[in-house]
Design an enzyme around this catalytic site. Structure first.
Site, PDB file in Angstrom:
ATOM      1  N   GLU A 111      -0.786  78.732  15.831  1.00  0.00           N
ATOM      2  CA  GLU A 111       0.012  77.517  15.919  1.00  0.00           C
ATOM      3  C   GLU A 111       1.062  77.536  14.816  1.00  0.00           C
ATOM      4  OE1 GLU A 111      -0.578  72.660  15.932  1.00  0.00           O
ATOM      5  OE2 GLU A 111      -2.283  73.975  16.322  1.00  0.00           O
ATOM      6  N   GLU A 142       8.286  75.885  10.622  1.00  0.00           N
ATOM      7  CA  GLU A 142       8.170  75.178  11.895  1.00  0.00           C
ATOM      8  C   GLU A 142       9.432  74.396  12.237  1.00  0.00           C
ATOM      9  OE1 GLU A 142       5.462  71.509  13.706  1.00  0.00           O
ATOM     10  OE2 GLU A 142       4.862  72.510  11.861  1.00  0.00           O
ATOM     11  N   GLU A 151      -3.715  63.481  15.639  1.00  0.00           N
ATOM     12  CA  GLU A 151      -3.204  64.227  16.785  1.00  0.00           C
ATOM     13  C   GLU A 151      -4.310  64.556  17.789  1.00  0.00           C
ATOM     14  OE1 GLU A 151       0.650  66.507  15.016  1.00  0.00           O
ATOM     15  OE2 GLU A 151      -1.275  67.484  14.654  1.00  0.00           O
ATOM     16  N   ARG A 205      -7.833  66.470   5.018  1.00  0.00           N
ATOM     17  CA  ARG A 205      -6.387  66.298   5.199  1.00  0.00           C
ATOM     18  C   ARG A 205      -6.023  64.836   5.453  1.00  0.00           C
ATOM     19  NH1 ARG A 205      -3.887  68.631   9.300  1.00  0.00           N
ATOM     20  NH2 ARG A 205      -2.115  69.584   8.260  1.00  0.00           N
ATOM     21  N   ASN A 212      -6.796  72.506  13.673  1.00  0.00           N
ATOM     22  CA  ASN A 212      -7.170  72.022  15.005  1.00  0.00           C
ATOM     23  C   ASN A 212      -8.326  72.907  15.454  1.00  0.00           C
ATOM     24  OD1 ASN A 212      -5.155  70.039  15.130  1.00  0.00           O
ATOM     25  ND2 ASN A 212      -3.645  71.538  15.806  1.00  0.00           N
ATOM     26  N   ASP A 249       6.362  65.272   8.333  1.00  0.00           N
ATOM     27  CA  ASP A 249       5.746  66.520   8.779  1.00  0.00           C
ATOM     28  C   ASP A 249       6.653  67.716   8.489  1.00  0.00           C
ATOM     29  OD1 ASP A 249       4.081  68.370   9.961  1.00  0.00           O
ATOM     30  OD2 ASP A 249       4.602  67.839  12.019  1.00  0.00           O
TER      31      ASP A 249
END
Length: 753
Positions: A210, A436, A334, A367, A253, A408
């Site tokens: 990711e 990103e 998320e 986090r 994730n 972010d």
């Protein structure tokens, strides 16, 4: 694995012999060699040329030193005195001396001549013990480098309290050699400011990454644990060269399968490869693993059966990996499960893990990247509102991992207001190394200035001594634990990071993790010298190019405090227009708030009041547009298109100028790089050149598409001398990039004009 052995030494000697011959003799030898013979001879002399410059060596590029440094360095590196000649430190030193100096250092148990390098601890080395060096205050990982007299001979000692400290000191000595610094009168002492210095890999068990832009994951789970690729050791070497001492193997994730015995064996094999280099493994548990693996009906942290399951699982994990660093946990963010699903707080969830890890010495990095798409609520407020009331409720082995900004990883954000707001809880800054939101691997954006901007931000007031660096290293609030994390940009590409210059971001993060007070320009200078050339004709322009690159990206993407204008999902390319009407939380229009009157997000007391989350002196600056630094202006204020900035230009004109300046800066970067061809090997020069061409095309795309959209709202003309977009807004809105890289399972399909 990077090797330097007898073939390279033979090459060195062959060239040296030829170079020292009288010119006429050397010429006659060369003239006598014809056709295949000369090619074969050259191949024997330089056996590694074909593969040496593909970027694999990173900054550990031990290529020959030139005069006059060669003789100076050879005089201090004739022999290696190490209690364990096979230790990583001794092996690295030997490898580097052969590559840099073209000599095979003699292994000795004690110095026998001037020019020894002594490695060890007072416990492991009788030679070091006899020097009576005071290394106690350096801690377990610190080291000293000193020029001394040992056994009647002049020597350099690399001493520490552990073999890991010796290894870190050895890499520092090699850095001095690689950057052509004097080493004949050394007196260096260094210890890390921050205890836990981690890379966070967002790697998935299926091999995808990711937000990864350097190919697939370097962890080959299918072949583990039975096959350990040599690359794993080179990864550990690279981390040790910077002082990075922790690696989080899998995506936050999380997949519960990573905690099954089959995968714990694989993680244990990696931990074994990393251990000699001081690199500890961390895991990412899925909060609902007791249900998915244990068959329980709940994952409620207050449920006794859940606590028992986690205790047994953690005990099992430590049987596989006795020196596991701990857990990094993403929960209730998320769509990830977490304690809020059961009416519990983040403290309840974190403390569950802390309790079961504590007997093993493990820590929890929980986090703070939590938000939900609640309409009418400023997303930037949510982490602060959830975590500040919990300050003081976390167990001693819990650290809260906070992204550097409140959204972010944007090209520029103000520092997250949590820094300075939780004095009773150790905070870990999470910085993104992978780009990103910054053009992925093909945009040259050196992030050292971004990291320095964050770490140097004073959370109370300029000069108050309350910088983010002092908060995270524990000195401001007297915390016993400290940490820092960087989201990795490493993949299976031969050059590790997808592009040569992205290696500099891994490098800068690691060096700043050891010492947050270091200067980003100095780190760029080190990296450029170690990676390309020590010639000042290269170093000066290359460092200037690097230092201006992040500001260029901010200009052509999100100037004046704008944020999150990227296309949805993959975040590749501009998408300021994307989203529903009215926009929902997370859509670019939600963040920029452009309308016929103006642009920007009002976060003052007349808007969401997110500015009030900062300390009063900082909040006062952000409440007033005349005092707010212009780089954050539209982050905190919705201002008219005709608002006058310090330059005297209207806000609309200034936006056009910033976007145009960003494109021009990339063109200047291309021109600078073109002049550096004489200093760089052809393969790497060509790669950087092509990527800069892509960056120029995409910077122009960013400028034109974004300004076309904002002009459709502002109805302002372009200022004199500034060209209109090359296409219509409809053309830009029609561009679709459904397979941009970085999202699991997607295949790269880059945009083309």
């Amino acid at each position: 694995m990077i090797t330097v052995g007898s073939d390279k030494l033979a090459a060195w000697r062959g060239w040296v012999v030829l170079a020292r011959m009288p010119p006429g003799v050397a010429a006659s030898i060369l003239a006598s060699l014809r056709g295949f013979i000369i090619l074969a001879w050259l191949a024997a002399m330089i056996p590694s040329v074909a593969n040496a410059e593909d970027g694999y060596e990173l900054w550990m590029r031990y290529h020959p030193v030139e005069a006059p440094w060669l003789d100076r360095y050879r005089s201090v590196a004739r022999e290696i005195v190490a209690a364990n000649p096979a230790s990583p430190a001794a092996d690295e030193l030997r490898r580097a001396i052969v590559g840099l100096l073209g000599i095979e250092p003699r292994a000795a148990s004690r110095p026998t001549r001037d020019g020894a390098i002594v490695l060890g601890t007072p416990e492991s080395s009788p030679v070091v013990a006899q020097m009576h060096l005071d290394v106690h205050a350096l801690g377990r990982e610190g080291y000293l480098l000193r020029t001394v007299s040992a056994a009647g001979h002049r020597a350099i000692v690399v001493a520490a309290n552990s073999e890991t400290g010796v290894l870190y000191g050895t890499f520092t000595l090699l850095r001095l050699l690689q950057t052509r610094r004097p080493v004949d009168r050394l007196n260096v002492e260094s210890a890390p400011h921050i205890q836990r210095r981690l890379l966070n890999h967002w790697d998935n068990l299926d091999g995808t990454i990711e937000r990864g832009y350097a190919g697939a994951s370097i962890w080959d789970w299918q072949k583990l644990p039975d096959y350990l690729a040599p690359r794993y050791v080179d990864y550990a070497r690279a981390c040790a060269s910077l002082g990075i001492n922790g690696t989080v193997l899998t995506n936050v994730n999380a997949d519960a399968v990573s905690l099954t015995p089959a995968y714990l064996k694989k993680a244990a094999a990696l931990a074994g490869a990393f251990r000699p280099y001081g690199l500890h493994v961390y895991l990412t548990p899925r909060f609902t693993a007791p249900m998915e693996l244990g068959g329980l009906k709940t994952a409620d942290p207050a449920d006794p059966s859940v606590r028992r399951w986690w205790q047994a699982k953690v005990d099992e994990i430590y049987r596989y990996i006795p020196d596991l660093g701990g857990f990094v946990v993403k929960a209730n963010s998320e769509g990830q499960p977490g304690p809020r699903d059961y009416g519990r707080s983040h403290a309840d969830g974190a403390n569950l893990f802390a309790e079961v890890l504590a007997p093993h010495g493990g820590v929890v990095m929980w986090r703070a990247f939590v938000y939900s798409n609640r309409q009418g609520e400023d997303r930037t407020r949510q982490a602060f509102d959830e975590f500040v009331p919990l300050d003081g409720q976390f167990r001693d082995n819990v650290m809260i991992q906070v992204k550097n900004g409140p959204i972010d990883f944007q090209p520029r954000e103000p520092v997250h207001p949590l820094f300075g707001a939780m004095p009773k809880t150790p905070l870990v800054p999470e910085l993104q190394i992978t780009k990103e939101y910054l053009g992925f691997a093909t945009h040259l954006v050196y992030l050292g200035p971004l990291y320095q901007e964050v770490l140097g931000f004073d959370t109370v007031a300029q000069g108050a001594g309350s910088s983010v660096a002092r908060i995270i290293d524990g000195t401001l609030d007297h915390h016993a634990m400290s940490g820092i994390a960087g989201v990795s940009n490493i993949g299976a590409d031969r050059n590790w990071t997808g592009s040569e210059f992205d290696q500099a971001n891994w490098y800068a993060f690691g060096r700043l993790a050891w010492d947050p007070t270091l200067d980003a320009r100095d780190l760029a200078d080190e990296w450029a010298r170690m990676t390309f050339s020590n010639d000042q004709g290269f170093v000066g322009p290359a460092v200037a190019l690097m230092m201006g690159s992040r500001e260029a990206a901010v200009d052509y993407m999100t100037p004046l405090g704008l944020a999150h204008l990227m296309a949805a999902g993959h975040h590749y390319g501009p998408g300021a227009w994307q989203g529903s009407v009215p926009p929902t939380v997370g859509d670019p229009p939600y963040f920029h708030r452009a309308d016929a009157e103006g642009i920007g997000f009002d976060r003052t007391s007349s808007g969401s009041d997110a500015a009030a989350q900062y300390s009063p002196p900082v909040a006062a600056l952000f409440q007033d547009p005349r005092q707010t630094p212009e780089k954050y202006l539209l982050w905190f204020h919705h201002l008219p298109w005709d608002y006058r900035l310090a330059s005297g230009n209207t806000l609309w004109d200034e936006l056009v100028m910033h976007y145009s300046r960003g494109v021009a800066a990339v063109r200047d970067m291309q021109a600078t790089w073109a002049k550096l061809a004489p200093y760089v090997d052809a393969q790497r020069f060509a790669e950087v050149s092509r990527f800069l061409s892509i960056q120029e095309l995409e910077a122009q795309w960013w400028r034109d598409a974004t300004l076309a959209y904002f002009q459709s709202i502002s109805h302002r003309p372009f200022p004199p001398g500034y060209e209109a977009p090359q296409r219509t807004l409809a053309d830009y809105e029609a561009i679709s990039v459904p397979y941009a890289p970085g999202n699991p399972g997607w295949t790269a399909a880059p945009f083309r004009h």
